[in-house]
Design a protein around this motif. Sequence first.
Motif, mmCIF file in Angstrom:
data_model
loop_
_atom_site.group_PDB
_atom_site.id
_atom_site.type_symbol
_atom_site.label_atom_id
_atom_site.label_comp_id
_atom_site.label_asym_id
_atom_site.label_seq_id
_atom_site.Cartn_x
_atom_site.Cartn_y
_atom_site.Cartn_z
ATOM 1 N N MET A 1 9.356 69.182 65.868
ATOM 2 C CA MET A 1 9.774 68.083 65.023
ATOM 3 C C MET A 1 10.705 67.181 65.817
ATOM 4 S SD MET A 1 12.457 69.579 62.211
ATOM 5 C CE MET A 1 12.657 71.247 62.766
ATOM 6 N N LYS A 2 10.521 65.885 65.608
ATOM 7 C CA LYS A 2 11.308 64.910 66.333
ATOM 8 C C LYS A 2 11.893 63.831 65.435
ATOM 9 C CE LYS A 2 9.326 63.721 70.460
ATOM 10 N NZ LYS A 2 8.240 63.208 71.300
ATOM 11 N N THR A 87 24.680 74.156 56.053
ATOM 12 C CA THR A 87 26.045 74.205 56.581
ATOM 13 C C THR A 87 26.214 73.351 57.831
ATOM 14 O OG1 THR A 87 25.535 76.262 57.761
ATOM 15 C CG2 THR A 87 26.587 76.468 55.599
ATOM 16 N N GLN A 88 25.187 73.261 58.669
ATOM 17 C CA GLN A 88 25.268 72.418 59.858
ATOM 18 C C GLN A 88 25.400 70.954 59.459
ATOM 19 O OE1 GLN A 88 21.534 74.178 61.426
ATOM 20 N NE2 GLN A 88 22.581 73.987 63.400
ATOM 21 N N ARG A 117 20.439 68.157 63.681
ATOM 22 C CA ARG A 117 19.205 68.722 64.231
ATOM 23 C C ARG A 117 18.639 67.901 65.391
ATOM 24 N NH1 ARG A 117 16.533 72.454 60.612
ATOM 25 N NH2 ARG A 117 17.886 72.856 58.837
ATOM 26 N N ASN A 118 19.430 66.934 65.863
ATOM 27 C CA ASN A 118 19.019 66.083 66.990
ATOM 28 C C ASN A 118 17.680 65.397 66.740
ATOM 29 O OD1 ASN A 118 21.304 66.631 68.687
ATOM 30 N ND2 ASN A 118 20.417 68.662 69.004
ATOM 31 N N LEU A 119 17.538 64.813 65.560
ATOM 32 C CA LEU A 119 16.324 64.097 65.191
ATOM 33 C C LEU A 119 16.558 62.598 65.240
ATOM 34 C CD1 LEU A 119 15.334 66.230 62.079
ATOM 35 C CD2 LEU A 119 14.329 66.350 64.372
ATOM 36 N N VAL A 120 15.490 61.857 65.479
ATOM 37 C CA VAL A 120 15.518 60.402 65.375
ATOM 38 C C VAL A 120 15.240 60.067 63.919
ATOM 39 C CG1 VAL A 120 14.381 58.258 66.081
ATOM 40 C CG2 VAL A 120 14.709 60.111 67.751
ATOM 41 N N LEU A 135 23.958 59.100 65.951
ATOM 42 C CA LEU A 135 22.663 59.021 65.261
ATOM 43 C C LEU A 135 21.751 58.052 65.991
ATOM 44 C CD1 LEU A 135 20.842 59.730 62.831
ATOM 45 C CD2 LEU A 135 21.887 57.769 61.634
ATOM 46 N N VAL A 136 20.539 58.502 66.291
ATOM 47 C CA VAL A 136 19.527 57.658 66.906
ATOM 48 C C VAL A 136 18.573 57.204 65.809
ATOM 49 C CG1 VAL A 136 17.651 57.556 68.603
ATOM 50 C CG2 VAL A 136 19.699 58.931 69.075
ATOM 51 N N THR A 137 18.355 55.888 65.713
ATOM 52 C CA THR A 137 17.460 55.343 64.692
ATOM 53 C C THR A 137 16.352 54.531 65.345
ATOM 54 O OG1 THR A 137 18.763 53.337 64.412
ATOM 55 C CG2 THR A 137 19.293 55.187 62.967
ATOM 56 N N GLU A 138 15.241 54.452 64.650
ATOM 57 C CA GLU A 138 14.140 53.561 65.022
ATOM 58 C C GLU A 138 13.550 53.013 63.730
ATOM 59 O OE1 GLU A 138 11.204 55.310 67.617
ATOM 60 O OE2 GLU A 138 12.751 56.143 68.952
#
Length: 142
Positions: A1-2, A87-88, A117-120, A135-138
């Motif tokens: 998952m990304k 909790t994270q 969770r290091n997701l975009v 936070l990385v967004t697209e």
Amino acid sequence: MKYLLDTDHISFLQRRSGSEFTRLIIRMGQNPPDDFVLSVISFHEQVLGAHNFINRARTNTDTVRGYTLLSETLQGFAVSPVLPYDTQAIAVFDELREQRVRVSTMDLRIAAIAVSRNLVLLTRNVSDFGKVPGLVTEDWIS
């Protein structure tokens, strides 16, 4: 998952029509399906939207439309991976609150899930989410 889909991107997928839907589907088609996840926060937002629609219904037709929307939301989320607010995510959320990040609570919860969770995050709301450190967004729609 990304990728974590924000509620706005999910809404375009649910509509199944329009140029935004087409652009999103094309971009998503360039990735394996398991690269995409949803959040329980987006589910909550969509259930609230259907609930408000049902409460404002003035006709039986509108009431049926509201319950159809609610049912479609349930079905869509039932077949997709849905990340919890765990909790994270809570730890990230609390940290962002301490930093006084000015984003609505629901959006900050979605952001916290993505960051934890290091997701975009796929969203059209890049300006608000851009206030969230780390936070990385697209935006695959605009």
